[in-house]
Design an enzyme around this catalytic site. Sequence first.
Site, PDB file in Angstrom:
ATOM      1  N   CYS A 238     -10.478   1.272  -8.022  1.00 23.45           N
ATOM      2  CA  CYS A 238      -9.619   1.665  -6.911  1.00 23.45           C
ATOM      3  C   CYS A 238      -9.656   0.513  -5.914  1.00 23.45           C
ATOM      4  O   CYS A 238     -10.666  -0.177  -5.803  1.00 23.45           O
ATOM      5  CB  CYS A 238     -10.202   2.945  -6.277  1.00 23.45           C
TER       6      CYS A 238
ATOM      7  N   ASP B 239      -2.785   5.482  -3.202  1.00 22.15           N
ATOM      8  CA  ASP B 239      -3.170   6.467  -2.191  1.00 22.15           C
ATOM      9  C   ASP B 239      -2.016   7.404  -1.891  1.00 22.15           C
ATOM     10  O   ASP B 239      -2.211   8.426  -1.227  1.00 22.15           O
ATOM     11  CB  ASP B 239      -3.592   5.763  -0.894  1.00 22.15           C
TER      12      ASP B 239
ATOM     13  N   ARG C  68     -10.136  -3.013   8.294  1.00 23.30           N
ATOM     14  CA  ARG C  68     -10.709  -1.663   8.260  1.00 23.30           C
ATOM     15  C   ARG C  68     -12.158  -1.666   8.758  1.00 23.30           C
ATOM     16  O   ARG C  68     -13.035  -1.056   8.158  1.00 23.30           O
ATOM     17  CB  ARG C  68     -10.657  -1.078   6.845  1.00 23.30           C
TER      18      ARG C  68
ATOM     19  N   TRP D 134       0.848  -1.190   0.000  1.00 29.66           N
ATOM     20  CA  TRP D 134       0.000   0.000   0.000  1.00 29.66           C
ATOM     21  C   TRP D 134       0.891   1.250   0.000  1.00 29.66           C
ATOM     22  O   TRP D 134       1.897   1.311   0.712  1.00 29.66           O
ATOM     23  CB  TRP D 134      -0.911  -0.010   1.235  1.00 29.66           C
TER      24      TRP D 134
ATOM     25  N   ASP E 289     -16.198  11.657  -2.263  1.00 26.75           N
ATOM     26  CA  ASP E 289     -15.591  10.380  -1.863  1.00 26.75           C
ATOM     27  C   ASP E 289     -16.378   9.762  -0.702  1.00 26.75           C
ATOM     28  O   ASP E 289     -17.568  10.065  -0.484  1.00 26.75           O
ATOM     29  CB  ASP E 289     -14.105  10.609  -1.542  1.00 26.75           C
ATOM     30  N   ASP E 290     -15.721   8.936   0.050  1.00 30.81           N
ATOM     31  CA  ASP E 290     -16.315   8.141   1.122  1.00 30.81           C
ATOM     32  C   ASP E 290     -17.033   9.038   2.145  1.00 30.81           C
ATOM     33  O   ASP E 290     -16.607  10.163   2.410  1.00 30.81           O
ATOM     34  CB  ASP E 290     -15.166   7.391   1.802  1.00 30.81           C
TER      35      ASP E 290
ATOM     36  N   ASP F  82     -14.308   1.527  -5.127  1.00 29.59           N
ATOM     37  CA  ASP F  82     -13.200   1.212  -4.224  1.00 29.59           C
ATOM     38  C   ASP F  82     -13.333  -0.221  -3.708  1.00 29.59           C
ATOM     39  O   ASP F  82     -14.405  -0.852  -3.810  1.00 29.59           O
ATOM     40  CB  ASP F  82     -13.247   2.224  -3.060  1.00 29.59           C
ATOM     41  N   MET F  83     -12.270  -0.725  -3.096  1.00 33.90           N
ATOM     42  CA  MET F  83     -12.271  -2.071  -2.501  1.00 33.90           C
ATOM     43  C   MET F  83     -11.142  -2.064  -1.479  1.00 33.90           C
ATOM     44  O   MET F  83      -9.977  -2.128  -1.845  1.00 33.90           O
ATOM     45  CB  MET F  83     -12.004  -3.093  -3.619  1.00 33.90           C
ATOM     46  N   ASN F  84     -11.511  -1.920  -0.201  1.00 34.55           N
ATOM     47  CA  ASN F  84     -10.511  -1.552   0.789  1.00 34.55           C
ATOM     48  C   ASN F  84     -10.027  -2.652   1.717  1.00 34.55           C
ATOM     49  O   ASN F  84      -9.410  -2.342   2.745  1.00 34.55           O
ATOM     50  CB  ASN F  84     -11.030  -0.394   1.638  1.00 34.55           C
TER      51      ASN F  84
ATOM     52  N   LYS G 261     -16.233   6.216  -8.643  1.00 37.20           N
ATOM     53  CA  LYS G 261     -14.974   5.629  -8.164  1.00 37.20           C
ATOM     54  C   LYS G 261     -15.338   4.400  -7.340  1.00 37.20           C
ATOM     55  O   LYS G 261     -15.951   4.516  -6.280  1.00 37.20           O
ATOM     56  CB  LYS G 261     -14.224   6.655  -7.312  1.00 37.20           C
TER      57      LYS G 261
END
Length: 740
Positions: free
Chosen positions: A519, A541, A436, A192, A359-360, A471-473, A469
Amino acid sequence: MPIEWNSDTREFHVRNDRVSYILRVLENGWLGHAYFGSALTGDRSYAQLVPGEFYGFSNRLGDPVPLEYPSGGSGDYRIPALAIELSDGSGVLDLRYRNHRVVPGKPAIAGLPSTYVEVGGEAETLEIVLADAIAQIEVHLRYTIYRDRPVVVRGARVVNVGKVPAILRFAMSASLDLPDSDWQLLALSGDWARERHVHRQDLRPGRQSVSSGRGSSSHQHNPFVALVRPATTEGSGEAIGLSLVYSGNFLAEAEVEPFGTARLRVGINPDGFSWVLEPGAEFATPEAVLAFSASGLGDLSDAYHRLFRERLARGSWRDKARPIVLNNWEATYFDFDEPKLLAIAAAAREMGIELFVLDDGWFGRRNDDSSSLGDWQVNAAKLPGGLDSLARKVEAMGLRFGLWIEPEMVSRRSELFAQHPEWAVGIPSRPRTEGRNQYVLDMSRPEVVDHLLEVLSTILGSAPISYVKWDMNRTITEPFSPTLPAWRQGEFMHRYILGVYSLYDRLTRAFPGILFESCAGGGGRFDPGMLAFAPQAWTSDDTDAIERLKIQWGTSMAYPLSSMAAHVSAVPNHQVGRVTPLATRAAVAFFGVFGYELDPTALSAEESAEIAGQVAFYKQWRDLFQRGRFVRLSSPFGGERDEAAWMSVADDARSAIVAHYRILSRPNPGPRRLRLRGLDPAAMYRLSIWPAPEEDEGAVANPVVLGGDLLMAAGLVLESGRESARQGDFRARLYVLEAV
Ligand code: DGJ
């Protein structure tokens, strides 16, 4: 671009003007590999390159025999391409040539992303059927050659033509036998915030590999490797590339056997994988893109850039100029409301930015990362008018509106998890590991994919949304689905990614006007599989300009500028705390899909004016920055000079922008010339510099008009070393070249 079959020598020659790929059916019916490299003349036999007989591993003289799609257990002890468990528990296959056909174009692979053709005559595909009469297993190998690209696209289908089930242990997408091992393995590895750093190591006896077992292609390794000769540089020498069009667990592995030959294989990671092949069923591997360059890594990369940009990415945004973004993540994190967002959007608009991305944190009760994933309803406390009101206000300012989502996840603290705990990936008898503060949804379940399609369609249809966007965190742990029987649990990871592809496919088809950006906690899923649905990806990031030199350099080994989202962020940088000049941050982020990741309401008047200038400059040269031919000039990886340099050249070579980045300043440096590549040697170029040098910065030694021949053979004279050294660390300068 013929695909030739010589029935006397039983050879296939797949070729165009740039590469040849040659196979030979051995006397026992096995398929041998003769050659992959620069184009060889057609209508000739190259049978001597692969011995006709096969006695286990070797031929009569004891030499190892190069094989095309090897399986183990009958004398070949090198890394196999295929392993299967038959109903009697045995695992040996004897795959012999049965027949073949050549079809125009390139068939799609059901459920998997793949490269494609758009116009007639662009490509041809050879399909060779190998069969084991005892096991009742067939393998259909596929080779596509494009008319004018130095690539061969391969894949395999394993078919159970018998009456009892078999278990596929693994099936690689491609295996490549090479006559020597005088190669280095180049891989893109990191973690990361430092994804895709270039690593290059000599092949040595035994195995070397990169892989992912995390459920995504991963931050740690990328499904692209190259074999390069030790002397290969950006501009010269042989290079073979192998790229897997896949976003899940992969393996890319090289083996040097005792005679010094090498085998390379790439495909779905065998670790943890198995697939039950019922009678009549088949398994299709993802495709592998093999590329060859005799003229260095630069040309190898260029082959991938063009193929991925022109014939892998799809949809209405494929060829369009991508908008300049302002993303609110580093500006606000979770702490925003509508007035704050509108103030940011208004300031962004003032500076010429084109797209505002929320965003988030806009949904459920998400005020930090501990809740609400899965509850895709707007947070009315933050956005009382909903997304529609916000998006319309943003649009009224003259900006487009974009939205962040993370579809594949569910928070433990969420309504979705309360309603459907069984949808979270995990083994019922064990606790789930949290990452997370979230779990992964079981994308192998069609009802989960259907649910996500429905809720996301509702959101995307509820407001004027132009960009998403995705995402996949977190990575996958406790891989298991209660919907699969015990003997099919090895299928889970692949079924997961098939579910992701299915959702991407249906959503992008339902919203063809939306630009999707993939992302995964930055660049954790930057791979060709994702590019098939989302033509651009959040590269990392890490937005620090100096770190980005390495990340973007490495990423460019396989991926085009049009796929690399690159933003200017605030200083001190949020990932590494480094302070770099605003101009340097832009000069790095320009090379890709440009944007900002900062609070524009917190800027000084000078900074806002500087950013407005950057935005205007990017708009002027957008096509070059997004679609030019990217040429790497000086590596940021451990170079003696503490610098990096690259350039982007228009296809017609009428314009180019060269970037030179000085990382740490050096005392009393010597003069420096930078030899360029890709220009028209006969053209004269007018030179201008960005940012315009201050008067006391020291004159730049070049005349205003320069020949392309000179710039390539002798080089561009960089600014006076001593003068520039006084400017300090982290300086960048762009040299704009326009043919006159
Ligand atoms: C990880 C992404 O890479 C960031 O850009 C941001 O979208 C966060 N996730 C939000 O949670």
